[in-house]
Design a protein around this motif. Structure first.
Motif, PDB file in Angstrom:
ATOM      1  N   LEU A   1      12.171 -14.244   6.764  1.00 41.94           N
ATOM      2  CA  LEU A   1      13.217 -13.397   6.222  1.00 41.94           C
ATOM      3  C   LEU A   1      14.526 -14.174   6.134  1.00 41.94           C
ATOM      4  N   ILE A   2      15.104 -14.238   4.925  1.00 41.19           N
ATOM      5  CA  ILE A   2      16.423 -14.837   4.744  1.00 41.19           C
ATOM      6  C   ILE A   2      17.446 -13.781   5.130  1.00 41.19           C
TER       7      ILE A   2
ATOM      8  N   ILE B   1      12.008 -12.112   1.658  1.00 38.40           N
ATOM      9  CA  ILE B   1      11.068 -12.691   2.610  1.00 38.40           C
ATOM     10  C   ILE B   1      10.208 -13.703   1.867  1.00 38.40           C
ATOM     11  N   LEU B   2      10.254 -14.956   2.302  1.00 37.52           N
ATOM     12  CA  LEU B   2       9.419 -15.993   1.698  1.00 37.52           C
ATOM     13  C   LEU B   2       8.064 -16.029   2.387  1.00 37.52           C
ATOM     14  N   ARG B   3       7.033 -16.233   1.583  1.00 36.81           N
ATOM     15  CA  ARG B   3       5.678 -16.362   2.133  1.00 36.81           C
ATOM     16  C   ARG B   3       5.417 -17.842   2.392  1.00 36.81           C
ATOM     17  N   LEU B   4       5.737 -18.294   3.598  1.00 34.88           N
ATOM     18  CA  LEU B   4       5.589 -19.694   3.986  1.00 34.88           C
ATOM     19  C   LEU B   4       4.575 -19.818   5.112  1.00 34.88           C
ATOM     20  N   PRO B   5       3.800 -20.947   5.190  1.00 34.66           N
ATOM     21  CA  PRO B   5       3.796 -22.042   4.208  1.00 34.66           C
ATOM     22  C   PRO B   5       3.164 -21.594   2.904  1.00 34.66           C
ATOM     23  N   ASN B   6       3.593 -22.197   1.825  1.00 32.94           N
ATOM     24  CA  ASN B   6       3.189 -21.756   0.497  1.00 32.94           C
ATOM     25  C   ASN B   6       2.476 -22.882  -0.231  1.00 32.94           C
ATOM     26  N   GLU B   7       1.293 -23.191   0.232  1.00 32.05           N
ATOM     27  CA  GLU B   7       0.560 -24.322  -0.353  1.00 32.05           C
ATOM     28  C   GLU B   7       0.172 -24.060  -1.797  1.00 32.05           C
ATOM     29  N   GLY B   8      -0.101 -22.771  -2.113  1.00 37.09           N
ATOM     30  CA  GLY B   8      -0.479 -22.475  -3.478  1.00 37.09           C
ATOM     31  C   GLY B   8       0.617 -22.841  -4.459  1.00 37.09           C
TER      32      GLY B   8
END
Length: 214
Positions: free
Chosen positions: A149-150, A191-198
């Motif tokens: 979450l930023i 909210i970033l979905r990390l890690p974001n390998e895709g």
């Protein structure tokens, strides 16, 4: 409110090197920190951005700063130069005779400014925006169940000013990231979905209909 390992490390280093109590000031959201060349300000709580503007009035964001960071007019030769509070802010005033006692914070200031500078020159624009969001999450983020979450409300217009693009482009790309599952919205936060390998694996082959927008 802004627990990050980078900020906590900087603040801990700073506090250990400066015994005693420094004068403190409180500022409200959107208030401008006074232009003084005789002090540096250490952020204890809250977030600010440093900025300038061009002859036509276009804002140019120079940096985002949070707890543990040192900011101040002596650190820049850019004119005009302004420090704007993005939240309510508490700062300590550091007089010149103490500036050399926290070299680590000064180095961190330079490193973060260069990180942001490198991001705003990335191409294409979707990668520039994504890396800016990751940079914000590392500085102002906290882990939640859904991702990172930023914990700072940066408007679409402010993002556009940082990244030298338009608000419309930022809005469309954020919607695209959301549709692809790369981010979630939580009230006025991201909210970033990390890690974001895709996302990373598709960088070289991905063609966005928005790549041509600037």
């Amino acid at each position: 409110m802004y627990p990050t390992s980078r900020a906590q490390h900087t603040a801990a280093s700073y506090n250990s090197s400066l015994p005693g109590t420094l004068p403190q000031r409180l500022f409200t959201r959107r208030e401008v920190i006074p232009a003084r060349n005789d002090v540096l300000w250490r952020i204890e709580r809250g977030a600010v951005r440093t900025l300038t503007w061009s002859e036509d009035g276009t804002f140019i964001t120079l940096g985002y700063w949070g707890p543990g960071d040192l900011i101040g007019y002596p650190l820049s030769k850019v004119k005009p130069y302004q420090i704007e509070c993005l939240t309510s802010v508490e700062v300590s005033l550091l007089p010149p005779h103490l500036w050399n006692q926290d070299v680590n914070s000064l180095i961190t200031h330079i490193q973060q400014a260069e990180e942001l500078l490198s991001i705003v020159h990335r191409k294409p624009i979707y990668l520039r925006l994504w890396q800016f969001l990751v940079w914000l999450s590392e500085k102002f983020g906290r882990d939640v169940e859904q991702g990172k979450l930023i914990d700072l409300n940066v408007t679409h217009q402010e993002m556009a000013e940082v990244l030298n693009t338009t608000r419309v482009t930022v809005t469309r790309l954020l919607q695209q990231f959301e549709e692809e599952g790369n981010l979630l919205r939580h009230k006025r936060r991201i909210i970033l979905r990390l890690p974001n390998e895709g996302f990373k694996n598709n960088e070289k082959t991905r063609k966005s209909p928005l790549d041509s927008l600037h």
